[in-house]
Design a protein around this motif. Sequence first.
Motif, PDB file in Angstrom:
ATOM      1  N   THR A  25     -35.702  29.767  -2.987  1.00 28.01           N
ATOM      2  CA  THR A  25     -35.474  28.745  -4.005  1.00 28.01           C
ATOM      3  C   THR A  25     -35.527  29.333  -5.411  1.00 28.01           C
ATOM      4  OG1 THR A  25     -37.822  28.134  -3.839  1.00 28.01           O
ATOM      5  CG2 THR A  25     -36.242  26.835  -2.561  1.00 28.01           C
ATOM      6  N   ILE A  45     -37.003  23.553   2.092  1.00 28.01           N
ATOM      7  CA  ILE A  45     -36.359  24.338   1.048  1.00 28.01           C
ATOM      8  C   ILE A  45     -35.841  23.437  -0.065  1.00 28.01           C
ATOM      9  CG2 ILE A  45     -34.368  25.815   0.546  1.00 28.01           C
ATOM     10  CD1 ILE A  45     -34.804  27.175   3.209  1.00 28.01           C
ATOM     11  N   CYS A  57     -34.041  34.372   3.300  1.00 25.83           N
ATOM     12  CA  CYS A  57     -35.317  34.705   2.670  1.00 25.83           C
ATOM     13  C   CYS A  57     -35.633  36.189   2.854  1.00 25.83           C
ATOM     14  CB  CYS A  57     -36.434  33.834   3.235  1.00 25.83           C
ATOM     15  SG  CYS A  57     -36.714  33.975   5.023  1.00 25.83           S
ATOM     16  N   LEU A  88     -39.929  30.510   1.518  1.00 26.97           N
ATOM     17  CA  LEU A  88     -39.273  29.426   0.790  1.00 26.97           C
ATOM     18  C   LEU A  88     -39.180  29.762  -0.691  1.00 26.97           C
ATOM     19  CD1 LEU A  88     -40.892  26.192   2.278  1.00 26.97           C
ATOM     20  CD2 LEU A  88     -38.650  27.153   2.795  1.00 26.97           C
ATOM     21  N   ALA A 135     -28.885  23.190   0.961  1.00 27.81           N
ATOM     22  CA  ALA A 135     -30.009  23.663   1.768  1.00 27.81           C
ATOM     23  C   ALA A 135     -30.003  22.953   3.115  1.00 27.81           C
ATOM     24  CB  ALA A 135     -31.326  23.425   1.032  1.00 27.81           C
TER      25      ALA A 135
END
Length: 310
Positions: free
Chosen positions: A293, A14, A129, A289, A77
């Motif tokens: 992000t 990540i 996520c 991911l 992260a």
Amino acid sequence: MSKAKVAILGSGNIGTDLMIKVMRNARHLGMGVMVGVDPESDGLARARRLGVATTHEGIDGLTRMPEWQDVKVVFDATSAYAHKRNSEIAIAAGKQVIDLTPAAIGPYTVPVVNLDANLDQRNVNMVTCGGQATIPMVYAVKRVSKAVPYAEIVASISSKSAGPGTRANIDEFTQTTRGAIEQVGGAARGKAIIILNPAEPPLIMRDTVFTLSQGAEPEEIEASVEAMVKEVQSYVPGYRLKQKVQFERIGNNAPLKIPGYGEFTGIKSSIFLEVEGAAHYLPAYSGNLDIMTSAAMATADRWVERTLAA
């Protein structure tokens, strides 16, 4: 306006993907420091090759670096366990904290739903996520309905895109996502399930959202869902519906029984999503991911735009 320097805590999947996104796509952010604890990690090696300052001594090493003074935003992260101390140190130093762990010290934040309401918070939590992918859909149903007594999400991701941090935080994933389904999505009761799929070749992230709602017709729900998909695509281009929203009308002749709520009559909506990653660091199947992000970067960009441009 000059770009605000950021530090990324965590040099795993990540953190590395986020670093590349910041360097390629951020409007108001610039890389300051990549922070890890393993001197041999690929993320730190890649950062060094890209000319980014690094430390393998965690946040303690970061605070000893001269670059620390210029850092405005700290992305964490690492893990839910480590985040509490990381956040305390960063906030004490006057930094903005964007939490990509399931620690949930700060308010749950989903950019298309409640970002503007949380811009004054020093620590905001990006949920998970699965939460970033599905909560916009729960909210899309809620904003046109009188009530959403129940929402359930199932997030299925490739095993290869789940690093050690994700695997160590499965319990926190389900608890954090459930809480955000209720607090941000607007459901009275929520449930979250994550599946790590070992299939070969790896599958793109898939998410299923079930909602039980009252006070809106299927046409209204469908229009709201499709509009929300376009909003999410503004920062996650690979976010899309797999098929049209499916509906089932629950009548008085066969009501559903919801524990803690009672009998339900109304509309059951089934929403099927796919999230394809931008392949900045890992392959396109790692949409889990990419959505985390991308949401974190969109949040920080907006914070910098409002706070530092004033």
